[in-house]
Design an enzyme around this catalytic site. Structure first.
Site, mmCIF file in Angstrom:
data_model
loop_
_atom_site.group_PDB
_atom_site.id
_atom_site.type_symbol
_atom_site.label_atom_id
_atom_site.label_comp_id
_atom_site.label_asym_id
_atom_site.label_seq_id
_atom_site.Cartn_x
_atom_site.Cartn_y
_atom_site.Cartn_z
ATOM 1 N N GLN A 1 0.705 -0.764 -0.127
ATOM 2 C CA GLN A 1 -0.253 0.218 -0.176
ATOM 3 C C GLN A 1 0.909 1.010 -0.044
ATOM 4 O OE1 GLN A 1 -0.354 -2.959 2.016
ATOM 5 N NE2 GLN A 1 -2.128 -2.557 3.019
ATOM 6 N N ASP B 1 -5.241 1.701 12.990
ATOM 7 C CA ASP B 1 -7.299 1.918 12.453
ATOM 8 C C ASP B 1 -8.146 1.429 13.717
ATOM 9 O OD1 ASP B 1 -7.648 -0.132 9.537
ATOM 10 O OD2 ASP B 1 -4.961 0.320 9.968
#
Length: 339
Positions: free
Chosen positions: A183, A224
């Site tokens: 990513q 997260d």
């Protein structure tokens, strides 16, 4: 965020609702192409989140909010839609925050739009506060993608860097590649290139090399889920970077909106960690790595203890782990966050 398509620079967000479908920039296709995935029902939304068409905790939350409003518009069974969407990514707390918010607001599309606008605006504030930490010609290391693609616009970890660029500070970014899905190399580098921000992709295991040489001024990552004591979950490999930063005397910051804080959890030991398909590790561009007999393990996240965190950059300001009770009090007075 700025996106150059066929020589034309356009401003897009990562997720939006238009023409009775949820439109999502397909992050699986970047940087080779910019394509839009169209979700027409809750099955499509669940697939988009699970298969990482969309990723990044805040963007997942926005997608879930739009998806539940879409499900209601389609006359779907809402209990089924909630269960389906809620079972996609267990670690990202924004997913569950968005589901609760939409339940409280009767799955209304206007509520979904407000949720998206709130997240975007709050991440802009993260950029404003975080910009104060970046010196002239500052060199920042980041991990995974915590930019506009992971939020909606602005980003979390990349928001302060974007503000630093706008102020002429000339920031430079070390971009961890972030295996196994890359990513950083695919998404963060692409976003920085679109914004004209100077950067270099580095192998995940090269971060310590640059830290020890004194070439990194600070580390900024996203999150997260953040527990009440300041332990937090982020993309696998974040824990290593935090330990290295501590060893080398480098400030380590976590950028996240209030929606990512889970004050119901006492510590990071209680954060559920998603295990993904081993083939994400075993294959690169369709080619297998290693012997046929070898298996792989693929935790998507790790937990970094609060003792490695210099501060949390939020829409309410910057807080040390020991000051999170002050932030919790602000969240409890915030009508949007209280849901």
């Amino acid at each position: 965020m700025k996106v150059a398509i066929e020589g034309e620079v356009r401003t897009l967000v990562a997720v939006w609702f238009e023409d009775n479908v949820v439109k999502i920039i397909d992050q699986r296709k970047i940087p080779e192409s910019v394509e839009v995935f169209k979700a027409r029902n809750s099955d499509d939304i669940a697939f988009a989140i699970k298969d990482m068409v969309v990723r990044g905790a805040p963007a997942i939350g926005v997608t879930a909010a739009y998806g539940l409003a879409l499900a209601k518009m389609n006359g779907e069974d809402m209990e089924s839609a909630v269960r389906k969407i809620g079972s996609t990514r267990p670690t990202a707390y924004d997913l569950f925050k968005a589901i609760r918010y939409m339940k409280e607001n009767n799955y209304d599309m206007n509520a979904a739009r407000r949720y998206a606008n709130e997240i975007s605006g709050r991440c802009r504030k993260i950029g404003e506060y975080g910009n104060e930490l970046i010196p002239e010609n500052g060199k920042i290391l980041t991990h995974c993608n915590a930019g506009a693609l992971a939020v909606l616009d602005w980003g979390t970890a990349l928001a302060p860097i974007r503000f630093a660029k706008m102020e002429g500070k000339n920031p430079f970014v070390f971009v961890d590649e972030t295996r196994p899905r890359l990513q950083g190399a695919r998404l963060t580098a692409w976003e920085l290139a679109q914004e004209g921000i100077d950067h270099a992709i580095i192998a995940d295991n090269a971060a310590g090399f640059y830290m020890r040489r004194g070439e990194v001024d600070l580390v900024i990552v996203g999150a997260d889920r953040i527990a009440s004591n300041g332990d937090f979950a982020n993309k696998i490999g974040t824990y290593e970077k935090a330990v290295l930063a501590k060893e080398n005397g480098i400030p380590f910051y976590v950028a996240a909106p209030g929606s990512t804080f889970d004050f119901s959890l006492k510590s990071g030991d209680e954060i559920p960690i998603e295990e993904r398909d081993e083939n994400e590790v075993l294959f690169v561009n369709g080619k297998r790595l290693g012997p046929e007999e070898s298996r792989a393990k693929n935790p998507a996240f790790d937990v970094t203890p609060a003792k490695y965190v210099t501060g949390f950059i939020t829409e309410y300001g910057i807080y040390k782990p020991s000051e999170l009770s002050q932030m919790k009090a602000k969240i409890e007075r915030d009508l949007f966050m209280r849901v």
